[in-house]
Design a protein around this motif. Structure first.
Motif, PDB file in Angstrom:
ATOM      1  N   ARG A 132       0.845  -1.196   0.000  1.00 33.42           N
ATOM      2  CA  ARG A 132       0.000   0.000   0.000  1.00 33.42           C
ATOM      3  C   ARG A 132       0.880   1.246   0.000  1.00 33.42           C
ATOM      4  O   ARG A 132       2.019   1.195  -0.426  1.00 33.42           O
ATOM      5  N   ILE A 134       0.645   5.939   0.483  1.00 37.45           N
ATOM      6  CA  ILE A 134       0.303   7.215   1.100  1.00 37.45           C
ATOM      7  C   ILE A 134      -1.143   7.238   1.598  1.00 37.45           C
ATOM      8  O   ILE A 134      -1.427   7.662   2.717  1.00 37.45           O
ATOM      9  N   ASP A 135      -2.058   6.786   0.779  1.00 37.50           N
ATOM     10  CA  ASP A 135      -3.473   6.920   1.106  1.00 37.50           C
ATOM     11  C   ASP A 135      -3.836   6.108   2.344  1.00 37.50           C
ATOM     12  O   ASP A 135      -4.494   6.615   3.257  1.00 37.50           O
ATOM     13  N   ALA A 136      -3.422   4.851   2.390  1.00 35.91           N
ATOM     14  CA  ALA A 136      -3.736   4.006   3.545  1.00 35.91           C
ATOM     15  C   ALA A 136      -3.077   4.554   4.809  1.00 35.91           C
ATOM     16  O   ALA A 136      -3.658   4.503   5.897  1.00 35.91           O
ATOM     17  N   ARG A 138      -2.281   7.785   5.526  1.00 33.26           N
ATOM     18  CA  ARG A 138      -2.951   8.992   6.029  1.00 33.26           C
ATOM     19  C   ARG A 138      -4.308   8.650   6.617  1.00 33.26           C
ATOM     20  O   ARG A 138      -4.750   9.263   7.592  1.00 33.26           O
ATOM     21  N   ASN A 139      -4.990   7.652   6.041  1.00 28.67           N
ATOM     22  CA  ASN A 139      -6.308   7.275   6.552  1.00 28.67           C
ATOM     23  C   ASN A 139      -6.202   6.635   7.934  1.00 28.67           C
ATOM     24  O   ASN A 139      -7.021   6.904   8.820  1.00 28.67           O
ATOM     25  N   GLU A 142      -5.487   9.389  10.411  1.00 26.08           N
ATOM     26  CA  GLU A 142      -6.716  10.140  10.672  1.00 26.08           C
ATOM     27  C   GLU A 142      -7.627   9.355  11.607  1.00 26.08           C
ATOM     28  O   GLU A 142      -8.207   9.912  12.547  1.00 26.08           O
ATOM     29  N   TYR A 152     -12.794   9.255   8.668  1.00 27.10           N
ATOM     30  CA  TYR A 152     -12.152   8.173   9.415  1.00 27.10           C
ATOM     31  C   TYR A 152     -12.179   8.415  10.919  1.00 27.10           C
ATOM     32  O   TYR A 152     -12.254   7.459  11.709  1.00 27.10           O
ATOM     33  N   THR A 197       4.987  10.168   1.821  1.00 25.02           N
ATOM     34  CA  THR A 197       4.103   9.701   2.896  1.00 25.02           C
ATOM     35  C   THR A 197       4.314  10.530   4.156  1.00 25.02           C
ATOM     36  O   THR A 197       3.356  10.918   4.835  1.00 25.02           O
ATOM     37  N   VAL A 200       2.617  13.971   3.884  1.00 29.67           N
ATOM     38  CA  VAL A 200       1.163  13.899   4.021  1.00 29.67           C
ATOM     39  C   VAL A 200       0.769  13.596   5.471  1.00 29.67           C
ATOM     40  O   VAL A 200      -0.156  14.209   6.023  1.00 29.67           O
TER      41      VAL A 200
END
Length: 504
Positions: A132, A134-136, A138-139, A142, A152, A197, A200
């Motif tokens: 995975r 950056i997105d996973a 940051r989520n 959060e 989230y 990553t 972010v």
């Protein structure tokens, strides 16, 4: 050993640096029985209302572990964190590819945070930068740290956790230099991903600290070049770079095995030099510190693990049963960390329960302490404060890998708040006791209050479920203060903790 005398010189004013308590951290990975039947076993007689074993918790609390890395390890590079949150009945069973098991996801982020709170420890959370990105990352951040009002953070509230977890230490992946790692990357590939990553994640929560992946061990063919390249990409956006190292007496060469901490010292100093090279190259005012977030002895279980059938749930993996000689090596690895306390600010004994661990459990049964539990306990309990710059003279020996290895390995920690001084010392000699002497400049009113010794005539002696007290420390060491010097006989092959206190 022609001369069995060793000397240590201390001066209260000459300091290496302050010990960050997180140097005594540990590690729980979704691997083997670390989680399931380790810290978590709902049907166990000692299980609390959340399914955590209270007998295990008691031994962990004695260690006063300040931070625990989670959930991996190799495991994290294939982990979807969303699988481990929300209603249990909705959580999937997954093929766990790093260790070829079935992961039930019965324990996930929120459950582990519950356990950490009960254990009075902080969490070093790792994000998946293997399969995975950056997105996973940051989520997940959060979900864990944002107070509310976003998708989230509201999802966390729906899952029963109104307040954020406020996890402040995060690992950007795990061992990404290793070809065994899911999503293995080159240094440039990883450095770019880690940098973006990090940027972010710090937008989501500017207060977090980030650990970039260094080399998986000193002998990696890309060592040093990997660190230099990764830091070139990430330097201004991360706070630590990681080191990993395991030792084992595979060749049954005890002299060489006991000398391995010399190599650990060199490893640490080489990484510091690389960090400072990048600092100079960039003209930066920022200093990168070290997170030695995997270290231990690991080799006893290697052959047994090769014979395990795949796709079991929580099989007995990496269950090294440690010997007395392993405890000496672990003690010296702890001393290596302390000797570099000015730059090594976090470290994680890998791991905490069942998997290459100081604590072992029986499913449905007892819990017991391995030989390595004791040096870890002593260092965590008495090794907090300021490391002093020790000057040591000792007879030496040559081993297969190292020349002029001192028979005496020692370090000292001053705790000014409690008016205490602790000397940790190992006698590497297999044949003779060491006549130890330590000058105490600036500690004129200090007396010995305790001299703890871990020793055994059988270097292969183990603790087991049936004989849990086979290797245990005693307090019959003979250290005393004479003419402002500590004098003691350090038994052959022994771990020693000499505790002094101001008597005024």
């Amino acid at each position: 050993m022609a001369d069995n005398k060793a000397k240590m010189n201390l001066d209260k004013n000459f300091k290496v640096g302050e010990v960050d308590d997180r140097i005594y951290g540990s590690f729980i990975e979704h691997l083997g029985r670390a989680v399931y039947t380790g810290i978590y076993e709902p049907d166990h007689p000692t299980a609390d209302e959340d399914g955590f074993r209270e007998d295990v918790m008691e031994l962990i609390k004695k260690l006063d572990v300040p931070i625990v890395r989670y959930p991996g390890g190799n495991f994290v590079s294939g982990y979807n964190w969303e699988d481990g949150v929300g209603p249990l009945e909705d959580r999937p069973n997954r093929l766990e590819l790093a260790w070829r098991t079935i992961e039930t996801n019965e324990v996930g982020t929120n459950e582990f945070m519950d356990w950490a709170n009960k254990a009075d420890t902080d969490v070093m959370m790792a994000v998946n930068l293997g399969t995975r990105g950056i997105d996973a990352a940051r989520n997940l951040l959060e979900y864990c740290n944002h107070p509310g009002g976003s998708y989230y953070s509201n999802l966390r509230k729906e899952h029963g956790y109104e307040e954020p977890h406020n996890i402040k230490t995060w690992c950007l992946g795990n061992e990404m230099d290793g070809p065994w790692q899911l999503g293995h990357k080159t240094a440039d590939e990883y450095g770019r991903l880690a940098c973006e990553t990090a940027k972010v994640m710090k937008q989501v929560d500017p207060e977090i600290e980030l650990v970039a992946c260094g080399s998986s061990y000193r002998e990696m063919p890309t060592f040093a070049e990997w660190e230099a390249t990764v830091l070139d990409h990430t330097y201004e956006h991360i706070d630590y770079i990681s080191l990993h190292q395991y030792f084992g007496n595979r060749e049954e060469d005890l002299e060489n095995y006991l000398a391995q901490s010399v190599g650990m010292d060199d490893f640490i100093e080489s990484v510091i030099a690389t960090c400072d090279y990048v600092k100079a190259k960039k003209g930066s005012d920022k200093e990168i510190n070290l997170s030695f977030d995997e270290w231990n002895v690991w080799f006893h279980s290697n052959e047994a693990d090769k014979k395990l059938e795949p796709w079991q749930t929580a099989p007995p993996q990496l269950e090294d049963i440690y010997t007395f000689e392993d405890a000496l090596v672990v003690g010296m690895m702890l001393m290596s960390l302390l000797k570099h306390a000015d730059r090594v600010k976090m470290a994680c004994l890998a791991q905490l329960v069942n998997v290459i661990a100081p604590i072992m459990t029986e499913e449905g049964g007892d819990v017991w302490m391995q030989t390595i539990y004791y040096p870890y306990l002593h260092a965590s309990k008495y090794g907090r404060g300021t490391v002093l710059d020790s000057v040591i003279s000792s007879p030496t020996y040559d081993s297969e890998d190292f020349d002029e290895v001192p028979f005496l390995d020692a370090v000292s920690v001053m705790n000014e708040e409690d008016d205490e001084l602790t000397i940790f010392a190992v006698n590497r000699s297999q044949e003779e006791d060491l006549a130890f002497e330590c000058d105490l400049k600036g500690f004129e009113d200090y007396d010995v209050v305790e001299h703890i010794v871990l020793e055994n005539e059988d270097v292969k002696a183990r603790n087991t479920a049936d004989n849990p007290d086979n290797v245990t420390p005693h307090t019959n060491g003979n250290a005393t203060v004479k003419d402002n010097k500590v004098v003691a006989d350090l038994s052959k092959l022994s771990w020693n903790v000499v505790r002094l206190k101001n008597n005024k």
